[in-house]
Design a protein around this motif. Structure first.
Motif, PDB file in Angstrom:
ATOM      1  N   THR A 196       0.831  -1.185   0.000  1.00  7.49           N
ATOM      2  CA  THR A 196       0.000   0.000   0.000  1.00  7.49           C
ATOM      3  C   THR A 196       0.874   1.247   0.000  1.00  7.49           C
ATOM      4  OG1 THR A 196      -0.077  -0.063   2.411  1.00  7.49           O
ATOM      5  CG2 THR A 196      -1.867  -1.155   1.234  1.00  7.49           C
ATOM      6  N   ASP A 197       0.282   2.380  -0.421  1.00  5.52           N
ATOM      7  CA  ASP A 197       1.024   3.635  -0.448  1.00  5.52           C
ATOM      8  C   ASP A 197       1.643   3.909   0.926  1.00  5.52           C
ATOM      9  OD1 ASP A 197       0.321   3.995  -3.041  1.00  5.52           O
ATOM     10  OD2 ASP A 197      -1.340   5.360  -2.630  1.00  5.52           O
ATOM     11  N   GLN A 198       2.923   4.268   0.892  1.00  3.17           N
ATOM     12  CA  GLN A 198       3.651   4.459   2.140  1.00  3.17           C
ATOM     13  C   GLN A 198       3.307   5.788   2.802  1.00  3.17           C
ATOM     14  OE1 GLN A 198       5.757   2.196   3.692  1.00  3.17           O
ATOM     15  NE2 GLN A 198       5.506   3.678   5.344  1.00  3.17           N
ATOM     16  N   GLU A 199       2.976   5.731   4.072  1.00  2.00           N
ATOM     17  CA  GLU A 199       2.748   6.936   4.853  1.00  2.00           C
ATOM     18  C   GLU A 199       4.062   7.330   5.536  1.00  2.00           C
ATOM     19  OE1 GLU A 199      -0.212   8.717   5.730  1.00  2.00           O
ATOM     20  OE2 GLU A 199      -1.279   7.704   4.109  1.00  2.00           O
ATOM     21  N   TRP A 200       4.403   8.597   5.451  1.00  2.00           N
ATOM     22  CA  TRP A 200       5.613   9.105   6.085  1.00  2.00           C
ATOM     23  C   TRP A 200       5.258   9.710   7.441  1.00  2.00           C
ATOM     24  CZ3 TRP A 200      10.763   9.536   4.076  1.00  2.00           C
ATOM     25  CH2 TRP A 200      10.915   8.906   2.841  1.00  2.00           C
ATOM     26  N   ARG A 201       6.051   9.390   8.453  1.00  2.00           N
ATOM     27  CA  ARG A 201       5.811   9.913   9.800  1.00  2.00           C
ATOM     28  C   ARG A 201       6.491  11.266   9.938  1.00  2.00           C
ATOM     29  NH1 ARG A 201       8.010   8.321  14.977  1.00  2.00           N
ATOM     30  NH2 ARG A 201       9.356   6.858  13.878  1.00  2.00           N
ATOM     31  N   ILE A 202       5.752  12.242  10.410  1.00  2.00           N
ATOM     32  CA  ILE A 202       6.268  13.600  10.567  1.00  2.00           C
ATOM     33  C   ILE A 202       6.646  13.810  12.024  1.00  2.00           C
ATOM     34  CG2 ILE A 202       5.820  16.036  10.133  1.00  2.00           C
ATOM     35  CD1 ILE A 202       5.600  14.172   7.682  1.00  2.00           C
ATOM     36  N   VAL A 203       7.921  14.172  12.265  1.00  2.00           N
ATOM     37  CA  VAL A 203       8.434  14.337  13.621  1.00  2.00           C
ATOM     38  C   VAL A 203       9.051  15.725  13.763  1.00  2.00           C
ATOM     39  CG1 VAL A 203      10.089  13.511  15.341  1.00  2.00           C
ATOM     40  CG2 VAL A 203       8.882  11.874  13.875  1.00  2.00           C
ATOM     41  N   ALA A 204       8.655  16.447  14.827  1.00  2.00           N
ATOM     42  CA  ALA A 204       9.216  17.770  15.111  1.00  2.00           C
ATOM     43  C   ALA A 204       9.725  17.791  16.543  1.00  2.00           C
ATOM     44  CB  ALA A 204       8.156  18.846  14.905  1.00  2.00           C
ATOM     45  N   GLU A 205      11.031  18.045  16.689  1.00  2.00           N
ATOM     46  CA  GLU A 205      11.671  18.104  18.017  1.00  2.00           C
ATOM     47  C   GLU A 205      11.368  16.857  18.843  1.00  2.00           C
ATOM     48  OE1 GLU A 205      10.394  21.742  19.777  1.00  2.00           O
ATOM     49  OE2 GLU A 205      11.626  22.979  18.450  1.00  2.00           O
ATOM     50  N   LYS A 217       8.853  14.902  18.700  1.00  2.00           N
ATOM     51  CA  LYS A 217       7.431  14.621  18.889  1.00  2.00           C
ATOM     52  C   LYS A 217       6.790  14.246  17.560  1.00  2.00           C
ATOM     53  CE  LYS A 217       3.080  16.673  20.448  1.00  2.00           C
ATOM     54  NZ  LYS A 217       2.415  17.895  20.976  1.00  2.00           N
ATOM     55  N   ALA A 218       6.104  13.090  17.537  1.00  2.00           N
ATOM     56  CA  ALA A 218       5.426  12.649  16.320  1.00  2.00           C
ATOM     57  C   ALA A 218       4.166  13.484  16.109  1.00  2.00           C
ATOM     58  CB  ALA A 218       5.075  11.166  16.421  1.00  2.00           C
ATOM     59  N   LEU A 219       4.043  14.090  14.925  1.00  2.00           N
ATOM     60  CA  LEU A 219       2.886  14.926  14.622  1.00  2.00           C
ATOM     61  C   LEU A 219       1.778  14.157  13.920  1.00  2.00           C
ATOM     62  CD1 LEU A 219       4.721  18.122  13.294  1.00  2.00           C
ATOM     63  CD2 LEU A 219       4.020  17.595  15.635  1.00  2.00           C
ATOM     64  N   GLY A 220       2.153  13.130  13.152  1.00  2.00           N
ATOM     65  CA  GLY A 220       1.181  12.358  12.391  1.00  2.00           C
ATOM     66  C   GLY A 220       1.838  11.794  11.148  1.00  2.00           C
ATOM     67  N   THR A 221       1.035  11.348  10.185  1.00  2.00           N
ATOM     68  CA  THR A 221       1.578  10.756   8.960  1.00  2.00           C
ATOM     69  C   THR A 221       0.898  11.361   7.735  1.00  2.00           C
ATOM     70  OG1 THR A 221      -0.043   8.939   8.950  1.00  2.00           O
ATOM     71  CG2 THR A 221       2.044   8.558  10.106  1.00  2.00           C
ATOM     72  N   ILE A 222       1.632  11.389   6.601  1.00  2.00           N
ATOM     73  CA  ILE A 222       1.082  11.855   5.333  1.00  2.00           C
ATOM     74  C   ILE A 222       1.681  11.032   4.198  1.00  2.00           C
ATOM     75  CG2 ILE A 222       0.677  14.233   6.070  1.00  2.00           C
ATOM     76  CD1 ILE A 222       3.275  15.000   4.609  1.00  2.00           C
ATOM     77  N   PRO A 223       0.933  10.836   3.095  1.00  2.00           N
ATOM     78  CA  PRO A 223       1.511  10.212   1.909  1.00  2.00           C
ATOM     79  C   PRO A 223       2.293  11.249   1.122  1.00  2.00           C
ATOM     80  CG  PRO A 223      -0.784  10.709   1.516  1.00  2.00           C
ATOM     81  CD  PRO A 223      -0.499  11.113   2.949  1.00  2.00           C
ATOM     82  N   ILE A 224       3.343  10.841   0.448  1.00  2.00           N
ATOM     83  CA  ILE A 224       4.167  11.765  -0.330  1.00  2.00           C
ATOM     84  C   ILE A 224       4.418  11.176  -1.713  1.00  2.00           C
ATOM     85  CG2 ILE A 224       6.442  12.844  -0.530  1.00  2.00           C
ATOM     86  CD1 ILE A 224       6.543  13.036   2.478  1.00  2.00           C
ATOM     87  N   ILE A 225       4.172  11.971  -2.767  1.00  2.00           N
ATOM     88  CA  ILE A 225       4.441  11.496  -4.127  1.00  2.00           C
ATOM     89  C   ILE A 225       5.571  12.283  -4.784  1.00  2.00           C
ATOM     90  CG2 ILE A 225       2.104  10.646  -4.517  1.00  2.00           C
ATOM     91  CD1 ILE A 225       1.568  13.179  -6.151  1.00  2.00           C
ATOM     92  N   ASN A 226       5.829  13.508  -4.328  1.00  2.00           N
ATOM     93  CA  ASN A 226       6.905  14.310  -4.906  1.00  2.00           C
ATOM     94  C   ASN A 226       8.249  13.899  -4.320  1.00  2.00           C
ATOM     95  OD1 ASN A 226       4.521  15.892  -5.637  1.00  2.00           O
ATOM     96  ND2 ASN A 226       6.001  17.434  -6.262  1.00  2.00           N
TER      97      ASN A 226
END
Length: 373
Positions: A142-151, A153-162
């Motif tokens: 399935t399309d890979q979700e990328w985990r977004i981390v700031a300092e 802390k995990a903020l959530g996930t988003i799909p990325i195509i670019n």
């Protein structure tokens, strides 16, 4: 979907588009109502029986690796020459002999394969475990979700195509974030909050967009008909989008200011070309995000944006140089076992034609011309 496909009955296509409410300070890209216009363009292409041609598959390296292991399992062992002959032809032609040997060396280093005294390739320790798993033969995922981390802390996930590069900008939770680091094995983006405040509500969508669809969108903007398949709301938004297009002079302007401090570069090209342009601008030191029909330079004025494009027009970067800035190369199931230089080489081959166009595209953008696709 697949509903309504019965002999003697017509299939019904319904498209739902989500559009922002327009207010006094709405950005020009919000006023263009991309989703409605893209839907009209897609139906027009459907009526014309246009089908997007196949492009190079980013999972090529993973499939080649999978085939090497599969053949070894089937035959109990294989010679390098016979593997190359069996795999690296047709759709796999982008992987030359040097790349294939590099792939095999990477597989050996990961203990997926090993070589016997008579130079026959056999399964290695990890290869035995991998091929013994029940999900080994399913190459797709399935399309890979990328985990977004700031300092931390995990903020959530988003799909990325670019293509993703350090310095690039993503929009998440209604705010802009600058990419600080990329882990393409664990699919993690480390980000910091960007100082730019207002975030326009627009998107290129979750799927790559072909050049032909973008060209048809442009044709929709300069047309005057309201297709009968639109409901009243969509028809009203289409008319409003065309008015915004005309009022902003987008029939002749390619570089336009946002409602804030950003500059939109309207390349009117698909995802692949816009992604290459984005990487080239990031390589020039800009903070860039995709906008669906081109890119947006964040917190950048028209003069600086034109200067960056002129620099690319005067000295276009090579595909090899740009590939060094792309950090999300591992997107397929077994890419974690593929050497970085193999994935980077395949990116170069897949995007060479777009990089070759980069200089002329940048020059046309600076000249504010529209180039027919």
């Amino acid at each position: 979907g697949r509903s309504g496909r019965r002999p003697g009955s017509a299939a019904i296509l319904r498209i739902y588009a989500e559009e922002p409410t327009i207010v006094a300070d709405s950005d020009i890209l919000e006023r263009l109502h991309f989703d409605v216009v893209r839907s009209v363009a897609a139906v027009r292409l459907l009526i014309d029986k246009f089908v997007e041609p196949p492009e190079s598959d980013p999972a090529l390296a993973t499939v080649a690796l999978h085939q090497v292991l599969s053949i070894i399992v089937q035959q109990g062992g294989a010679e390098i020459a016979s593997l190359f002959e069996a795999i690296c032809h047709g759709p796999f032609g982008a992987m030359d002999q040097r790349g294939f040997v590099a792939l095999l060396r990477g597989m050996a280093a990961a203990k997926l394969i090993e070589q016997s005294e008579d130079r026959l390739l056999m399964l290695g320790e990890l290869g035995e475990k991998l091929t013994g798993r029940h999900d080994f033969f399913a190459v797709f995922q399935t399309d890979q979700e990328w985990r977004i981390v700031a300092e931390g802390k995990a903020l959530g996930t988003i799909p990325i195509i670019n293509a993703v590069a350090v310095g690039g900008i993503i929009v998440f939770a209604g705010q802009r974030w600058r990419i600080k680091a990329v882990n393409d094995v664990a699919y993690v983006l480390e980000v910091v909050r960007h100082r730019a405040a207002k975030v326009p509500v627009f998107s290129g969508g979750p799927e790559p967009i072909h050049d032909r669809l973008i060209a048809e969108m442009l044709a929709v903007y300069v047309s005057s008909d309201v297709p009968p398949f639109l409901d009243s709301t969509a028809g009203r938004l289409l008319v409003a989008a065309r008015e915004a297009f005309a009022q902003a002079g987008l029939g002749r302007r390619r570089i336009v200011p946002s409602s804030g401090r950003d500059t939109h570069i309207l390349a009117w090209r698909g995802t692949r070309m816009s992604s290459v342009l984005e990487v080239a601008l990031i390589a020039s030191g800009a903070h860039v995000e995709s906008n669906g029909i081109g890119v947006t330079l964040v917190d950048t004025d028209l003069r600086v944006a034109s200067g960056l494009l002129q620099r690319i027009a005067n000295a276009p970067p090579s595909a090899s140089d740009l590939s060094e800035f792309v950090l999300n190369l591992r997107n397929a199931k077994y890419d974690e076992y593929v050497p970085d230089k193999v994935l980077r080489s395949l990116w170069v081959k897949a995007n060479q034609q777009y990089v070759d166009e980069l200089g002329s595209l940048a020059a046309d953008l600076v000249d504010q011309r529209l180039v027919p696709l």
